[in-house]
Design a protein around this motif. Structure first.
Motif, PDB file in Angstrom:
ATOM      1  N   ARG C 191       0.822  -1.194   0.000  1.00 52.57           N
ATOM      2  CA  ARG C 191       0.000   0.000   0.000  1.00 52.57           C
ATOM      3  C   ARG C 191       0.870   1.264   0.000  1.00 52.57           C
ATOM      4  NH1 ARG C 191      -5.155   1.803   0.963  1.00 52.57           N
ATOM      5  NH2 ARG C 191      -6.326  -0.117   1.027  1.00 52.57           N
ATOM      6  N   PHE C 192       1.887   1.244   0.849  1.00 56.47           N
ATOM      7  CA  PHE C 192       2.733   2.417   0.954  1.00 56.47           C
ATOM      8  C   PHE C 192       3.533   2.646  -0.331  1.00 56.47           C
ATOM      9  CE2 PHE C 192       6.770   4.468   1.938  1.00 56.47           C
ATOM     10  CZ  PHE C 192       6.302   5.656   2.442  1.00 56.47           C
ATOM     11  N   GLN C 193       4.082   1.553  -0.884  1.00 55.93           N
ATOM     12  CA  GLN C 193       4.847   1.696  -2.133  1.00 55.93           C
ATOM     13  C   GLN C 193       3.966   2.244  -3.249  1.00 55.93           C
ATOM     14  OE1 GLN C 193       6.187  -2.369  -2.299  1.00 55.93           O
ATOM     15  NE2 GLN C 193       8.324  -1.762  -2.096  1.00 55.93           N
ATOM     16  N   ALA C 194       2.742   1.731  -3.330  1.00 47.54           N
ATOM     17  CA  ALA C 194       1.829   2.191  -4.387  1.00 47.54           C
ATOM     18  C   ALA C 194       1.559   3.677  -4.224  1.00 47.54           C
ATOM     19  CB  ALA C 194       0.528   1.406  -4.332  1.00 47.54           C
ATOM     20  N   PHE C 195       1.363   4.111  -2.978  1.00 49.79           N
ATOM     21  CA  PHE C 195       1.126   5.524  -2.722  1.00 49.79           C
ATOM     22  C   PHE C 195       2.344   6.342  -3.150  1.00 49.79           C
ATOM     23  CE2 PHE C 195       1.438   9.320  -0.142  1.00 49.79           C
ATOM     24  CZ  PHE C 195       0.192   9.870  -0.338  1.00 49.79           C
ATOM     25  N   HIS C 196       3.508   5.865  -2.750  1.00 51.18           N
ATOM     26  CA  HIS C 196       4.739   6.592  -2.979  1.00 51.18           C
ATOM     27  C   HIS C 196       5.085   6.657  -4.465  1.00 51.18           C
ATOM     28  CE1 HIS C 196       8.801   7.971  -2.374  1.00 51.18           C
ATOM     29  NE2 HIS C 196       9.240   6.952  -3.071  1.00 51.18           N
ATOM     30  N   LYS C 197       4.892   5.537  -5.182  1.00 48.87           N
ATOM     31  CA  LYS C 197       5.351   5.483  -6.556  1.00 48.87           C
ATOM     32  C   LYS C 197       4.309   5.957  -7.568  1.00 48.87           C
ATOM     33  CE  LYS C 197       8.730   1.799  -6.160  1.00 48.87           C
ATOM     34  NZ  LYS C 197       9.894   2.549  -6.637  1.00 48.87           N
ATOM     35  N   VAL C 198       3.038   5.849  -7.211  1.00 50.35           N
ATOM     36  CA  VAL C 198       1.997   6.182  -8.184  1.00 50.35           C
ATOM     37  C   VAL C 198       1.200   7.425  -7.785  1.00 50.35           C
ATOM     38  CG1 VAL C 198      -0.100   5.366  -9.315  1.00 50.35           C
ATOM     39  CG2 VAL C 198       1.810   3.796  -8.951  1.00 50.35           C
ATOM     40  N   VAL C 199       0.657   7.423  -6.577  1.00 47.59           N
ATOM     41  CA  VAL C 199      -0.235   8.523  -6.201  1.00 47.59           C
ATOM     42  C   VAL C 199       0.544   9.814  -5.971  1.00 47.59           C
ATOM     43  CG1 VAL C 199      -1.960   9.302  -4.560  1.00 47.59           C
ATOM     44  CG2 VAL C 199      -1.842   6.902  -5.184  1.00 47.59           C
ATOM     45  N   LEU C 200       1.618   9.714  -5.204  1.00 42.44           N
ATOM     46  CA  LEU C 200       2.338  10.925  -4.817  1.00 42.44           C
ATOM     47  C   LEU C 200       2.841  11.747  -6.015  1.00 42.44           C
ATOM     48  CD1 LEU C 200       2.894  12.286  -2.175  1.00 42.44           C
ATOM     49  CD2 LEU C 200       5.150  11.226  -2.130  1.00 42.44           C
ATOM     50  N   PRO C 201       3.511  11.097  -6.998  1.00 40.04           N
ATOM     51  CA  PRO C 201       3.972  11.904  -8.125  1.00 40.04           C
ATOM     52  C   PRO C 201       2.827  12.619  -8.828  1.00 40.04           C
ATOM     53  CG  PRO C 201       4.852   9.667  -8.259  1.00 40.04           C
ATOM     54  CD  PRO C 201       3.887   9.680  -7.134  1.00 40.04           C
ATOM     55  N   LEU C 202       1.643  12.001  -8.822  1.00 38.22           N
ATOM     56  CA  LEU C 202       0.517  12.591  -9.542  1.00 38.22           C
ATOM     57  C   LEU C 202      -0.132  13.741  -8.780  1.00 38.22           C
ATOM     58  CD1 LEU C 202      -1.069   9.326 -10.944  1.00 38.22           C
ATOM     59  CD2 LEU C 202       0.133  11.087 -12.225  1.00 38.22           C
ATOM     60  N   VAL C 203      -0.118  13.685  -7.448  1.00 34.78           N
ATOM     61  CA  VAL C 203      -0.787  14.752  -6.691  1.00 34.78           C
ATOM     62  C   VAL C 203       0.157  15.851  -6.238  1.00 34.78           C
ATOM     63  CG1 VAL C 203      -2.688  13.368  -5.812  1.00 34.78           C
ATOM     64  CG2 VAL C 203      -0.574  13.529  -4.516  1.00 34.78           C
ATOM     65  N   LEU C 204       1.451  15.633  -6.411  1.00 35.69           N
ATOM     66  CA  LEU C 204       2.411  16.575  -5.847  1.00 35.69           C
ATOM     67  C   LEU C 204       2.177  18.038  -6.253  1.00 35.69           C
ATOM     68  CD1 LEU C 204       4.392  15.866  -3.760  1.00 35.69           C
ATOM     69  CD2 LEU C 204       6.208  15.826  -5.464  1.00 35.69           C
ATOM     70  N   PRO C 205       1.946  18.318  -7.536  1.00 32.52           N
ATOM     71  CA  PRO C 205       1.708  19.721  -7.883  1.00 32.52           C
ATOM     72  C   PRO C 205       0.493  20.294  -7.148  1.00 32.52           C
ATOM     73  CG  PRO C 205       1.968  18.371  -9.856  1.00 32.52           C
ATOM     74  CD  PRO C 205       1.896  17.433  -8.701  1.00 32.52           C
ATOM     75  N   GLY C 206      -0.539  19.501  -7.052  1.00 31.98           N
ATOM     76  CA  GLY C 206      -1.744  19.949  -6.350  1.00 31.98           C
ATOM     77  C   GLY C 206      -1.488  20.162  -4.872  1.00 31.98           C
ATOM     78  N   ILE C 207      -0.714  19.265  -4.277  1.00 32.45           N
ATOM     79  CA  ILE C 207      -0.375  19.414  -2.855  1.00 32.45           C
ATOM     80  C   ILE C 207       0.416  20.696  -2.654  1.00 32.45           C
ATOM     81  CG2 ILE C 207       0.970  18.426  -0.964  1.00 32.45           C
ATOM     82  CD1 ILE C 207      -1.126  16.526  -1.302  1.00 32.45           C
ATOM     83  N   ALA C 208       1.346  20.946  -3.575  1.00 32.83           N
ATOM     84  CA  ALA C 208       2.133  22.174  -3.480  1.00 32.83           C
ATOM     85  C   ALA C 208       1.217  23.382  -3.537  1.00 32.83           C
ATOM     86  CB  ALA C 208       3.161  22.227  -4.608  1.00 32.83           C
TER      87      ALA C 208
END
Lengths: 349, 281, 282
Positions: C191-208
Motif C-alpha cells: 500500500r505504501f509503495q503504491a502511494f509513494h510510486k503512483v499517487v504521490l507523483p501525480l498529486v504533488l503539484p496539487g499538494i504544493a
C-alpha cells in the motif's frame, strides 16, 4: 501451474449480498469467462480473486495455496483493468517495467522482458511515450503488455475491451486470444458481452444475481442452457419462450401444436426454442408477423404466437408481409424445456 | 485488520488537532463568557451590552454585512456569467479578477486608504477636476456616511473574488446540455440564467453566502485601517476589550455574540437554500 | 408589428452579435480596471518618496523612488516581523498539509464508520469565526509557554487552513483513479509503495498548490496574530498595532509588502484555484 479454486465464497455489502456462496474451479491454463449483466457480481468475484476485495466468507486457492488472506502482490497474479490504469506519470517502457522493478530484477532482464512483451503487443515504437499521447487501443495494449511482462501464473481481466470502439474490439479480441493461448497462463476474464465470451472462452461461467448459473463450454451454454436465464441472456436475439400445457401421454400443447416433452408434475411448463432453429412449415406454430427486419444474410421476423412475442431468424429470400400468419416449425432436437418454478432445464426423453 | 484501522489512523492527527484547537477553545470561550472565578454569571454580557459602543458596533456590523454580501453575490454572478461565455483570454481575466483573493483585509484597508485619505487619490482627482475646492476629510469622525461607504467599497473590492471562484467552479459543474436544451425549447438568455443556471447553482450560492456572511461578521482590519476607532464593529470591540481594556471575559462575550449570529445566519442559509440530494447534479 | 420585425431583420444578425460582444468586452475591461486600479494606486504610493506620498494633489505616476520602501525596511521591528510572518506561515503550511493530506486521502479512499461525522466537523469549522479562537487559546498558551511564539500562532492559523487542506487534498486524491493504485498493488507494491510510486507523483503539484494556499491564509491573517503576539509580531500584527501612529508612507510600503507575495502565490496556484473550490464548495 496454477489452478484457481473458489470455495463457498460470499460477499455482502451491508444488507446487500453481492455474491451468494460461489464455488468454481478454473483449471491450469484454462480461459474462463465470467459473463453476466452489470451488477451480477462478476467484477466483485474477480476482485476477490485478485485480493482487491476481501470475501465475507469462503476461501480462494491459487496454485494449490490458500490466498484469501494475502495482499494482491503475493498472489502471483496480474490484472488488466477496464480503464487500463496505465500510470500517467511514467513512459510506456516504465509502465511495462513497473512490476519487474518491484521484483528487483536485473536491468538487463527488465530490458529484455519489456522489449519482448512490447513486440508481442506491437507497441515497440511507443515505449518512450506517455499515456496521454496514446489512443485507447494503444493504452489497452500497454495494460496487457504490463500484465504479460510479469509472466504471471494467472491473468485477471476486468472488461478489458469494453472501452474500445466496435472495430478495434474485434481486432483486439482475436489478438488477445492468440497472445494468451501462447502465454500458457490461467485466465479469468470478466465481460458482459456474450459474443466476446463465446469467442474467447474455454468455459463460460454465466452469473446472475450473485450466483453462477452455469459454467460450461461456450457451445454447451448456448445449446443447453441450464436455466431459463441463460437462454434469455445468451443469443442475439435470445431464446423464445412459450407456455406449454400438459396434454395426453407425456405430450405438451404449445399454441395449437402438440410436442413430445419431459415429465413434470406441473400442468404448465416453458417451451423454448432459439430463433434460428425455426423453419417455415405447414405444421409449425401459428405466428402472426409483426415486424420484418432484413439483416443481410437472413431476416429477423418478430411475430406473435399465442399472444406471446416470438422471434425467428429466417432465410432472406422468404416473401413476408406484416399481418400475415405463417407457420414456423422448430427443429425437434433443439427444443428445450424449463420448469416454471425453479426455471431450471427439464430433461426431455 | 490493517485495512480496517488505516483510515482511522490517517484521520487521527487531524481529528485530535481539531479537538484541541477548535472544539476545546470554543468550549473555553463560552465558559469564559459566562463565568467569573468559576461561578456562572451573566455579568460580562451585561457589561458588554451596557457599554455605549455595543449597539453601534452591533448595528454597524449588521449593516455592513447587509450592504456588502448581496452586492458581492450579484456582482460575482454577473462576472461569472460573463467569464463563462468568453472564448479567448478567459484565463487571464479570471486571474485578474481573483487577485484580491490573495490580499488580506488589512492590505485591502490600506489600499483603499490610499484613495480615501485626505491627501489621497480621490481628493486629488476631485480637486483636479474642480469638483471641490478643498480636500474633504472623507474618513473624519464626522463623516460616518463616507466611512461606511469606503468600508463597503473596500470589502466588495476585496472579497467578491472568493464568491466568484466558488460560483465559477459551480458553473463548471453544470453540463452545457441543459443550457442547449433550454435554448432549443425557446428560453431567452435571461430565462436560461434564472431558470437553469441559478437553480442548478444553488449549492454553490449557498456555500458562498455562508462563507461570505460569516467573514462579513468578522470584519475588522479593513475598518481599523480606514477608520481607526471612528467606526466600531463587533470584532474590533472584541480586540479592544481583550487588549486595551484587558477584560477577556467581556471579549469572550463579544466572541459569543459573533458566533451566535454566524450560526444563526448559517442555519438560515442552510434551510432556505436547501437542495434535496436527489435534485443535485 | 410587421414594421418592427422588418426593421429588426434589416440589421444583420452578425452586427447585433458584434455589438453585443463589444459590450461584453467593455464590461470585462471596466471590471478588470476596478480590480487592478486600487493595487496600482497603492504601488504609486509605495514607489514614491515620503514627501511625494504626503504631497497634494497626487500624481498618477509613481515617483520611482525607493525611499519609502527603504524607510519601511529600516523601521525598527519590520524585518523581524517579516521574518515572523514567513516563519508562522511556513509552520502553518507544513502542519496543515501534514495533518490534512492523510485525512484527505482517508476520506477519498475508504468507506468507514464515522466518515460523515468527520466531514461534518470539518465543514462546521466554516460556520465559526475562527480567528476568535485566539481569545481562549491566549490563556491556554500562557499556561503552556506557547504565548507570543511563532509556533503558537501557527497552531491557530492551522485551524484556519486545515479544513481547506483536508477538502482540497480530498478532491486531489479523488481525482486519481483508484485503479492506478490497485494496478500497482497487483504489480507487486505494498500500500505504501503504491502511494509513494503512483499517487504521490501525480498529486504533488496539487499538494504544493494547497500548501501555498495555507501559506497565504496564515500570511494574511490579522486578528489572531494581533491577539497572540506581543514581542514576536507578524507583519500584519505589526502594521495593525502601529496603524494609528505610523506615517502614511510607512503604511503604504507595508501594505505593498503584504500584497506582493500574495500576488505571486495566487499566480502560482491559479490553475488549481477552481478545481480546489469546485469540490471544496460541496
Amino acid at each position: 501451474m496454477a489452478e484457481i479454486s473458489i470455495r463457498n465464497v460470499a460477499k455482502r455489502f451491508g444488507d446487500f449480498t453481492a455474491l451468494h456462496s460461489i464455488d468454481l474451479t478454473v483449471a491450469d491454463q484454462e480461459f474462463m469467462v465470467l459473463l453476466g449483466a452489470s451488477g451480477c457480481g462478476k467484477t466483485t468475484l474477480l476482485r476477490i480473486i485478485a485480493g482487491l476485495e476481501s470475501p465475507s466468507q469462503g476461501e480462494v486457492w491459487i496454485g494449490g495455496g490458500r490466498v484469501d488472506h494475502l495482499p494482491p502482490r503475493q498472489r502471483g497474479i496480474a490484472m488488466v483493468f477496464q480503464n487500463y490504469a496505465v500510470f500517467p506519470h511514467l513512459t510506456v517502457f516504465e509502465n511495462i517495467a513497473f512490476g519487474l522493478r518491484m521484483q528487483k530484477l536485473a536491468e538487463g532482464e527488465i530490458q529484455h522482458r519489456v522489449n519482448r512483451t512490447a513486440e508481442l503487443m506491437h507497441i515497440e515504437q511507443l515505449l518512450k511515450r506517455y499515456s496521454g499521447q496514446l489512443s485507447g487501443g494503444q493504452r489497452q495494449r500497454v495494460a496487457v503488455a504490463r500484465a504479460l511482462a510479469m509472466e504471471p501464473d494467472v491473468i485477471l481481466m476486468d472488461e478489458p475491451l469494453s472501452n474500445l470502439d466496435a472495430l478495434l474490439r474485434l481486432e483486439m479480441r482475436a489478438e488477445l486470444k492468440g497472445v494468451l493461448a501462447e502465454s500458457k497462463t490461467t485466465t479469468i476474464y470478466v465481460t458482459h458481452d456474450q459474443v466476446e465470451a463465446m469467442s474467447l472462452a474455454d468455459r463460460i461461467a454465466v452469473m446472475n444475481k450473485g450466483r453462477i448459473v452455469q459454467a460450461e463450454k461456450p457451445i454447451e451454454v448456448y445449446r443447453n442452457p441450464a436455466a431459463r436465464f441463460v437462454g434469455s441472456f445468451i443469443g442475439n436475439p435470445p431464446m423464445n419462450f412459450l407456455p406449454a400445457m400438459k396434454a395426453e401421454n407425456g405430450s405438451w400443447r404449445v399454441a395449437d401444436v402438440v410436442f413430445k416433452g419431459p415429465t413434470s408434475e406441473h400442468d404448465e411448463v416453458a417451451f423454448a426454442i432459439r430463433p434460428e432453429d425455426l423453419a417455415p412449415s405447414g405444421t409449425g406454430l401459428p405466428a402472426e408477423v409483426r415486424v420484418i427486419e432484413p439483416l443481410g444474410p437472413h431476416v429477423l421476423v418478430t411475430c406473435e404466437v399465442d399472444g406471446h412475442l416470438f422471434r425467428a431468424v429466417l432465410d432472406s429470400d422468404l416473401e413476408l408481409k406484416r399481418g400475415q400468419t405463417i407457420r414456423l416449425a422448430p427443429s425437434p432436437d433443439r427444443i428445450r424445456w424449463f420448469d416454471p418454478e425453479t426455471e431450471q432445464s427439464l430433461q426431455a426423453h | 485488520m490493517e485495512k480496517r484501522s488505516l483510515p482511522y489512523l490517517l484521520l487521527l492527527p487531524a481529528t485530535l488537532f481539531l479537538c484541541v484547537f477548535f472544539i476545546y477553545p470554543f468550549l473555553l470561550v463560552a465558559w469564559q463568557a459566562v463565568s467569573q472565578d468559576g461561578a456562572l454569571t451573566l455579568e460580562h454580557f451585561r457589561t458588554m451590552a451596557g457599554h455605549w459602543k455595543f449597539p453601534t458596533a452591533f448595528w454597524n456590523t449588521m449593516l455592513l454585512a447587509l450592504a456588502v454580501v448581496p452586492v458581492q453575490l450579484a456582482l460575482a454572478l454577473f462576472m461569472a456569467t460573463l467569464v463563462t461565455r468568453m472564448e479567448k483570454g478567459r484565463d487571464l481575466v479570471l486571474y485578474i479578477w481573483t487577485i484580491p483573493l490573495g490580499i488580506s483585509d488589512l492590505a485591502a484597508g490600506i489600499i483603499w486608504l490610499a484613495i480615501f485619505e485626505q491627501t489621497g487619490f480621490l481628493n486629488s482627482m476631485l480637486v483636479g477636476l474642480g469638483a471641490v475646492e478643498q480636500p474633504v476629510a472623507w474618513l473624519g469622525y464626522q463623516n460616518k456616511g463616507t466611512i461606511f461607504l469606503a468600508v463597503v467599497l473596500a470589502e466588495i473590492w476585496r472579497a467578491t473574488a472568493i464568491v466568484l471562484v466558488i460560483l465559477v467552479a459551480g458553473m463548471g459543474l453544470i453540463p452545457k446540455e441543459y443550457h442547449e436544451a433550454a435554448e432549443v425549447f425557446g428560453a431567452s438568455p435571461w430565462k436560461r440564467f434564472t431558470r437553469i443556471t441559478v437553480p442548478l447553482l444553488r449549492p454553490s450560492i449557498q456555500t458562498a453566502l455562508i462563507l461570505r456572511t460569516i467573514l462579513a461578521f468578522e470584519v475588522f482590519a479593513v475598518v481599523i485601517a480606514l477608520a481607526g476607532t471612528n467606526f466600531p464593529v463587533l470584532m474590533g470591540e472584541t480586540y479592544h476589550w481583550q487588549f486595551n481594556l484587558q477584560d477577556r471575559h467581556v471579549a469572550a462575550a463579544y466572541a459569543l455574540v459573533i458566533l451566535a449570529i454566524s450560526i444563526a445566519f448559517t442555519l438560515v442559509f442552510l434551510r432556505t437554500l436547501r437542495v434535496p440530494r436527489e435534485a443535485q447534479i | 408589428m410587421t414594421a418592427v420585425t422588418a426593421r429588426e431583420t434589416a440589421v444583420p444578425a452578425a452586427d447585433i452579435r458584434k455589438r453585443g460582444r463589444f459590450l461584453v468586452a467593455i464590461t470585462i475591461l471596466i471590471l478588470s480596471v476596478w480590480v487592478l486600479a486600487p493595487i496600482y494606486l497603492l504601488a504609486i504610493n509605495a514607489l514614491s518618496s515620503p514627501a511625494q506620498v504626503n504631497a497634494f494633489p497626487k500624481s498618477l505616476v509613481p515617483g520611482m523612488e525607493t525611499e519609502s520602501i527603504a524607510f519601511f525596511l529600516g523601521f525598527a521591528g519590520v524585518l523581524r516581523a517579516l521574518g515572523n510572518s514567513i516563519l508562522v506561515a511556513g509552520i502553518t503550511m507544513v502542519l496543515a498539509i501534514g495533518l490534512g493530506a492523510p485525512a484527505g486521502y482517508a476520506l477519498s479512499r475508504f468507506d468507514f464508520r464515522g466518515k460523515d461525522a468527520f466531514r461534518i466537523m470539518v465543514l462546521m469549522t466554516r460556520a465559526f469565526p475562527l480567528p476568535l479562537l485566539a481569545l481562549p487559546l491566549a490563556v491556554m498558551f500562557i499556561r503552556t509557554g506557547l504565548d507570543d511564539t511563532a509556533f503558537g500562532l501557527a497552531l491557530v492559523h492551522t485551524t484556519l487552513a486545515l479544513p481547506f487542506a483536508v477538502l482540497i487534498t480530498f478532491s486531489l486524491f479523488s481525482g486519481i483513479p483508484v485503479e492506478l493504485e490497485e494496478a500497482a498493488w497487483t504489480l507487486g507494491c505494498t500500500r505504501f509503495q503504491a502511494f509513494h510510486k503512483v499517487v504521490l507523483p501525480l498529486v504533488l503539484p496539487g499538494i504544493a498548490a494547497s500548501a501555498v494556499f495555507a501559506f497565504v491564509i496564515s500570511w494574511n491573517e490579522v486578528f489572531a496574530a494581533a491577539v497572540l503576539t506581543i514581542q514576536n509580531r507578524t507583519l500584519t500584527a505589526f502594521l495593525l498595532q502601529n496603524i494609528n501612529v505610523s506615517p502614511m508612507h510607512l503604511k503604504f510600503a507595508g501594505g505593498a509588502m503584504l500584497v506582493l507575495p500574495a500576488l505571486i502565490f495566487i499566480f502560482a496556484v491559479r490553475r488549481y484555484l477552481f478545481a480546489m473550490w469546485g469540490i471544496a464548495s460541496r
